[in-house]
Write a protein that holds these residues in place. Structure first.
Motif, PDB file in Angstrom:
ATOM      1  N   PRO A 141       0.845  -1.040   0.078  1.00 26.21           N
ATOM      2  CA  PRO A 141      -0.293   0.320   0.073  1.00 26.21           C
ATOM      3  C   PRO A 141       0.412   0.811   0.225  1.00 26.21           C
ATOM      4  CG  PRO A 141      -1.353  -1.586   1.829  1.00 26.21           C
ATOM      5  CD  PRO A 141       0.569  -2.296   1.153  1.00 26.21           C
ATOM      6  N   ASP A 147      -5.949  -6.425   0.217  1.00 24.66           N
ATOM      7  CA  ASP A 147      -6.941  -6.391  -0.409  1.00 24.66           C
ATOM      8  C   ASP A 147      -6.680  -4.922  -1.484  1.00 24.66           C
ATOM      9  OD1 ASP A 147      -9.289  -4.569  -0.867  1.00 24.66           O
ATOM     10  OD2 ASP A 147      -9.708  -4.149   1.047  1.00 24.66           O
ATOM     11  N   THR A 202      -6.729  -1.128  -1.660  1.00 21.24           N
ATOM     12  CA  THR A 202      -5.830  -0.697  -0.622  1.00 21.24           C
ATOM     13  C   THR A 202      -4.579  -0.026  -2.012  1.00 21.24           C
ATOM     14  OG1 THR A 202      -4.788  -2.431   0.050  1.00 21.24           O
ATOM     15  CG2 THR A 202      -6.430  -1.458   1.330  1.00 21.24           C
ATOM     16  N   PHE A 238      -7.013   2.311  -6.413  1.00 19.86           N
ATOM     17  CA  PHE A 238      -7.918   2.031  -5.120  1.00 19.86           C
ATOM     18  C   PHE A 238      -8.902   1.436  -5.220  1.00 19.86           C
ATOM     19  CE2 PHE A 238      -5.458   6.023  -3.866  1.00 19.86           C
ATOM     20  CZ  PHE A 238      -4.624   5.586  -2.620  1.00 19.86           C
TER      21      PHE A 238
END
Length: 280
Positions: free
Chosen positions: A173, A193, A196, A214
């Motif tokens: 991230p 995820d 992120t 994102f």
């Protein structure tokens, strides 16, 4: 310079291998060539107008590369030399350009992690791209970059991608851009995820490449059709071009279109020969 990438220096330092590659295809294409992510990505970035420096370890057999006129566009100040042989890959592809077998001798690249960490300590203001491939200790390298609040991007190599993605997941991230192919993106989704991640560039061979920011798709581009001669390194050509054009202020869509075109041109061009040492 976009606000996504932030304030960066002129130089892109590319941490990875420079290698002797043997590529093989069922239709007898391929052969011996110069390869490695640090070299091919740096060359693409330099061709697109950005100063690029391979952070690499060269063995005795490739120590002459900085003297080769065809590689003079690169900043060679970030390389080091070690006694021994350079990395060598034996890459087997099917007719669709999918990698089906890899043989590896890492050689002096076993020293790459220590060299990269030293370089990062000496040049904290460089912008970095990390080729997350063995034998690099990616956790140590990305941990240092994140701790230094450095701007960095990453890519992976499918045979080792699952392990490398899991080893780097906590720092991804913080990366400005993550480059993956379609198969690697599926592995990425299993480890983190993806909503992120500030920016993910996903390639899929001759099919459309997309950029997700994102978790939301913000750009796509279909590579122009080319008859492939050599597919190994196409992702490096795309990533180097994309990073250079974004640094120059191109929009995401513009950078992706130019990057996919550069990758298509790369696969249609003759492989990069290993230059002979100068005599005398």
């Amino acid at each position: 310079m976009s606000d996504l990438l932030g304030v960066t220096t002129e130089r892109l330092a590319v941490i990875g291998n420079i290698s002797r590659d043997l590529t093989r295809y069922p239709d007898h294409r391929g052969g011996t060539r110069l390869g490695g992510g640090a070299l091919l990505l740096s060359l693409a970035a330099a061709k697109a107008g950005r100063r690029a420096a391979p952070v690499c370890v060269l063995g005795n057999d490739l120590a002459h590369l900085p003297e080769a006129p065809e590689l003079s566009a690169l900043d060679w100040s970030a390389r080091t030399q070690a006694d021994g042989k350079s990395t060598a890959f034996d890459l087997e592809y099917d007719l669709q350009g999918e990698l089906v077998g890899v043989g590896t001798n890492y050689g002096v690249a076993e020293e790459l992690t220590d060299h990269a960490l030293r370089h990062m300590d000496l040049h904290p203001r460089d912008t970095y791209h990390v080729c997350c491939r063995r034998p690099l200790d990616v956790a140590a390298v990305l941990g240092r970059l994140a701790g230094n609040a450095a701007d960095f991007s990453v890519d992976f190599f499918l045979p080792s991608a699952e392990a490398m993605i899991r080893a780097t997941a906590r720092w991804l991230p913080k990366a400005t851009t993550v480059f993956v192919n379609a198969a690697e993106y599926r592995l990425l989704e299993q480890a983190i995820d993806c909503a992120t991640l500030p920016e993910v560039v996903i390639t899929d061979g001759p099919r459309a490449a997309v950029v997700r920011r994102f978790g939301h798709q913000v750009a796509s581009a279909v590579p122009p059709p080319r008859s492939p001669r050599e597919v190994s390194g196409a992702g490096d050509a795309l990533a180097g071009t994309f990073l250079a054009r974004r640094w120059q202020g191109a929009t995401t869509a513009q950078a992706l279109a130019e990057a996919t075109a550069a990758a298509a041109d790369y696969v249609a061009a003759p492989p990069l020969p290993i230059p002979a040492p100068r005599r005398g």
